[in-house]
Write an enzyme that holds these catalytic residues in place. Structure first.
Site, PDB file in Angstrom:
ATOM      1  N   GLU A  76       0.816  -1.215   0.000  1.00  0.00           N
ATOM      2  CA  GLU A  76       0.000   0.000   0.000  1.00  0.00           C
ATOM      3  C   GLU A  76       0.847   1.260   0.000  1.00  0.00           C
ATOM      4  O   GLU A  76       1.921   1.295   0.589  1.00  0.00           O
ATOM      5  CB  GLU A  76      -0.858   0.023   1.271  1.00  0.00           C
ATOM      6  N   CYS A 119       3.127   8.272   1.635  1.00  0.00           N
ATOM      7  CA  CYS A 119       3.503   7.327   2.685  1.00  0.00           C
ATOM      8  C   CYS A 119       3.783   5.981   2.016  1.00  0.00           C
ATOM      9  O   CYS A 119       2.895   5.390   1.403  1.00  0.00           O
ATOM     10  CB  CYS A 119       2.348   7.205   3.681  1.00  0.00           C
ATOM     11  N   CYS A 174       5.034  -7.584   7.781  1.00  0.00           N
ATOM     12  CA  CYS A 174       5.932  -7.104   8.825  1.00  0.00           C
ATOM     13  C   CYS A 174       6.064  -8.198   9.882  1.00  0.00           C
ATOM     14  O   CYS A 174       5.116  -8.938  10.139  1.00  0.00           O
ATOM     15  CB  CYS A 174       5.347  -5.854   9.468  1.00  0.00           C
ATOM     16  N   CYS A 193       3.280  -5.906  16.370  1.00  0.00           N
ATOM     17  CA  CYS A 193       2.573  -4.948  17.240  1.00  0.00           C
ATOM     18  C   CYS A 193       1.073  -5.279  17.289  1.00  0.00           C
ATOM     19  O   CYS A 193       0.453  -5.554  16.257  1.00  0.00           O
ATOM     20  CB  CYS A 193       2.773  -3.523  16.748  1.00  0.00           C
ATOM     21  N   CYS A 218      -1.600  -3.264  15.040  1.00  0.00           N
ATOM     22  CA  CYS A 218      -1.256  -2.932  13.649  1.00  0.00           C
ATOM     23  C   CYS A 218      -1.715  -4.009  12.675  1.00  0.00           C
ATOM     24  O   CYS A 218      -1.424  -5.195  12.866  1.00  0.00           O
ATOM     25  CB  CYS A 218       0.251  -2.730  13.543  1.00  0.00           C
ATOM     26  N   SER A 257       8.197   4.853  17.291  1.00  0.00           N
ATOM     27  CA  SER A 257       6.885   4.427  17.770  1.00  0.00           C
ATOM     28  C   SER A 257       7.038   3.977  19.207  1.00  0.00           C
ATOM     29  O   SER A 257       7.469   2.859  19.473  1.00  0.00           O
ATOM     30  CB  SER A 257       6.369   3.281  16.896  1.00  0.00           C
ATOM     31  N   CYS A 278      -2.372   1.976   7.601  1.00  0.00           N
ATOM     32  CA  CYS A 278      -1.620   1.008   6.820  1.00  0.00           C
ATOM     33  C   CYS A 278      -1.990  -0.439   7.120  1.00  0.00           C
ATOM     34  O   CYS A 278      -2.305  -0.812   8.222  1.00  0.00           O
ATOM     35  CB  CYS A 278      -0.130   1.223   6.997  1.00  0.00           C
TER      36      CYS A 278
HETATM   37  N1  SAH Z   1       7.245  -0.175  11.454  1.00  0.00           N
HETATM   38  C1  SAH Z   1       7.333   1.248  11.596  1.00  0.00           C
HETATM   39  C2  SAH Z   1       6.528   2.029  10.583  1.00  0.00           C
HETATM   40  C3  SAH Z   1       5.167   1.557  10.200  1.00  0.00           C
HETATM   41  S1  SAH Z   1       3.702   2.085  10.977  1.00  0.00           S
HETATM   42  C4  SAH Z   1       6.957   1.643  13.001  1.00  0.00           C
HETATM   43  O1  SAH Z   1       6.602   0.795  13.780  1.00  0.00           O
HETATM   44  O2  SAH Z   1       7.087   2.814  13.326  1.00  0.00           O
HETATM   45  C5  SAH Z   1       3.637   3.811  11.163  1.00  0.00           C
HETATM   46  C6  SAH Z   1       3.012   4.209  12.501  1.00  0.00           C
HETATM   47  O3  SAH Z   1       1.632   3.825  12.588  1.00  0.00           O
HETATM   48  C7  SAH Z   1       3.708   3.571  13.694  1.00  0.00           C
HETATM   49  O4  SAH Z   1       3.854   4.507  14.716  1.00  0.00           O
HETATM   50  C8  SAH Z   1       2.715   2.504  14.086  1.00  0.00           C
HETATM   51  O5  SAH Z   1       2.906   2.100  15.416  1.00  0.00           O
HETATM   52  C9  SAH Z   1       1.404   3.205  13.838  1.00  0.00           C
HETATM   53  N2  SAH Z   1       0.228   2.344  13.762  1.00  0.00           N
HETATM   54  C10 SAH Z   1       0.135   1.076  13.354  1.00  0.00           C
HETATM   55  N3  SAH Z   1      -1.126   0.621  13.453  1.00  0.00           N
HETATM   56  C11 SAH Z   1      -1.856   1.647  13.930  1.00  0.00           C
HETATM   57  C12 SAH Z   1      -3.238   1.810  14.245  1.00  0.00           C
HETATM   58  N4  SAH Z   1      -4.100   0.817  14.106  1.00  0.00           N
HETATM   59  N5  SAH Z   1      -3.629   3.014  14.708  1.00  0.00           N
HETATM   60  C13 SAH Z   1      -2.758   4.030  14.865  1.00  0.00           C
HETATM   61  N6  SAH Z   1      -1.460   3.937  14.579  1.00  0.00           N
HETATM   62  C14 SAH Z   1      -0.997   2.760  14.120  1.00  0.00           C
END
Ligand code: SAH
Length: 340
Positions: free
Chosen positions: A89, A102, A109, A113, A116, A211, A328
Site C-alpha cells: 500500500e 507514505c 511485517c 505490534c 497494527c 513508535s 496502513c
Molecule cells: N514499522 C514502523 C513504521 C510503520 S507504521 C513503526 O513501527 O514505526 C507507522 C506508525 O503507525 C507507527 O507509529 C505505528 O505504530 C502506527 N500504527 C500502526 N497501526 C496503527 C493503528 N491501528 N492506529 C494508529 N497507529 C498505528
C-alpha cells in the site's frame, strides 16, 4: 539481471561504461528512471542501447490493483501489485505545505505490534529500493500530484530492511533524481536500537520517528513484542545518542488506546521519560483494526493537556482518509481476504 530502478547514478555509470557508452548516458538514464519512464519513452537514448539494457535487466512497472480516493479530503490510497504478485500500500496525503506520500518498506511485517494490521500475516519479504521508489514515482504519475514529502510509515519496519531503505533514501534524495531533501523525509521505526545506532552514523537530516506507544516496559511489551528484547530505558538512551550524533530531534509516536496507554499516570510517566530529551510527541488516535480488540482512546485531549502542562511539545495527528481504510495494512489485508 540488473535491477535498474535500484541502481544509483554511479552504478549506472559503471555499467554503461562497460558497454562503451559516454558518461552523460548514465545521467540521461537515471533521470528517465526517476520519472517512471519505460524504455520506449527514453527517446534520447540509442535504440540499440535500450534493447540491450532491456535484455540484461528488469524495468517493472507496478500495477494499481486498487485505488481509493477519499471524498472527505482527497487522500488517495493505492494497492500496488508487484512483479511477483505481492501487493503493498501507498497513501498520498494532501497538506497545505505539499503532497506527502507514505510508502511501504516490506511486504508484511514481522514486528507483531498488537494494534497494527500490517503485521497480521507476518513478513513475506523485503522490498527492493526500486520497489520503494516506484511507489513514489507511480503515485506521482497516476495522481498528477507532485510529491514534496515522503514518510516511511506504510507496511513494514524500515530498519528491518536497512540497506534497501538507505539506498531508496539516496535515490530519492539525488539531485539528478526526484531531489527530495532529507528534511522532507520521515522514517518511522518501532525502535530497533542497533539499527538506530547504525543509521546515526550516516548523519542524515531526515526526521526519525520512534513508535513509543507506552512509557513503561509492562505496557509496551504487551503491545509491542520488540520491547521484550530491548526495554524503554535502552531505547531512550539510543534516542539520546541519535540526537547527539545527528542534531535532529526525534518525533515520538503514541497511538492512543482505550484503557491501555491513556491514563493520567502514563502521561506523567511519559513526561518524566522525555525530560531532558529533545523531541516531541505525536499523539495518534488509534485506527480501529477489525481483527483487534483494542479500541481508540477517548482521552486524547486530556492526555495532550497533561503532557503540555509538564512542558512536553505535543501534536495530535490529523486523521485523513478515514472513509478509505487509509491506515496502513488494512487495504492489503482486505484484498487478500477477498481474493482467497
Ligand atoms: N514499522 C514502523 C513504521 C510503520 S507504521 C513503526 O513501527 O514505526 C507507522 C506508525 O503507525 C507507527 O507509529 C505505528 O505504530 C502506527 N500504527 C500502526 N497501526 C496503527 C493503528 N491501528 N492506529 C494508529 N497507529 C498505528
Amino acid at each position: 539481471m540488473n535491477d535498474y530502478k535500484s541502481m544509483l547514478p554511479e552504478e549506472l555509470a559503471a555499467l554503461l561504461k562497460e558497454l562503451g557508452q559516454p558518461a552523460f548516458r548514465a545521467r540521461q538514464l537515471f533521470s528517465w528512471l526517476s520519472r517512471g519512464a519505460c524504455w520506449e519513452e527514453m527517446t534520447d537514448l540509442p535504440k540499440g542501447l535500450r534493447e540491450q539494457l532491456a535484455r540484461e535487466g528488469t524495468l517493472f512497472r507496478p500495477e494499481a490493483a486498487r485505488k481509493q480516493v477519499s471524498r472527505e479530503d482527497g487522500t488517495i490510497k493505492y494497492l500496488w501489485r508487484l512483479r511477483d504478485g505481492n501487493c503493498v500500500e501507498t497513501v498520498l496525503m494532501r497538506y497545505q505545505h505539499g503532497n506527502t506520500v507514505c510508502v511501504s518498506s516490506q511486504v508484511g511485517c514481522r514486528m507483531g505490534c498488537a494494534f497494527c494490521a500490517s503485521t497480521l500475516g507476518g513478513k513475506v519479504r523485503d522490498l527492493t529500493a526500486g520497489e520503494i521508489l516506484d511507489q513514489v514515482l507511480f503515485t506521482q504519475v497516476d495522481s498528477g500530484a507532485p510529491v514534496s514529502n515522503i514518510v516511511l510509515m506504510g507496511i513494514g519496519e524500515p530498519l528491518d530492511n536497512f540497506d534497501n531503505v538507505l539506498r531508496f533514501l539516496r535515490l530519492v534524495n539525488h539531485p539528478q533524481g526526484l531531489n527530495i531533501g532529507m528534511r522532507h523525509i520521515s522514517l518511522s521505526t518501532c525502535g530497533l536500537t542497533e539499527q538506530i545506532d547504525k543509521l546515526a552514523q550516516y548523519e542524515l537530516q531526515l526526521t526519525l520517528s520512534v513508535s513509543l506507544h507506552a512509557p513503561d516496559d509492562g505496557t509496551r511489551s504487551r503491545i509491542m513484542p520488540v520491547n521484550r528484547r530491548v526495554g524503554v530505558e535502552k531505547l531512550m538512551e539510543t534516542c539520546r545518542r541519535y540526537f547527539e550524533k545527528t542534531g535532529r530531534r526525534i518525533s515520538y509516536e503514541y497511538a492512543m488506546i482505550d484503557g491501555v496507554n491513556d491514563s493520567d499516570a502514563q502521561a506523567d510517566q511519559l513526561a518524566a521519560l522525555l525530560r531532558g530529551t529533545p523531541g516531541h510527541v505525536n499523539l495518534i488516535p488509534l485506527n480501529h483494526v477489525e481483527e483487534s480488540p483494542l479500541k481508540p482512546s477517548r482521552r486524547v485531549a486530556a492526555f495532550q493537556k497533561r503532557l503540555e502542562r509538564q512542558g512536553v511539545t505535543v501534536t495530535v495527528r490529523r486523521k485523513l482518509g478515514g472513509d478509505i481504510d487509509a491506515s496502513c495494512g488494512q487495504l492489503r489485508r482486505k484484498a487478500a481476504q477477498r481474493d482467497q
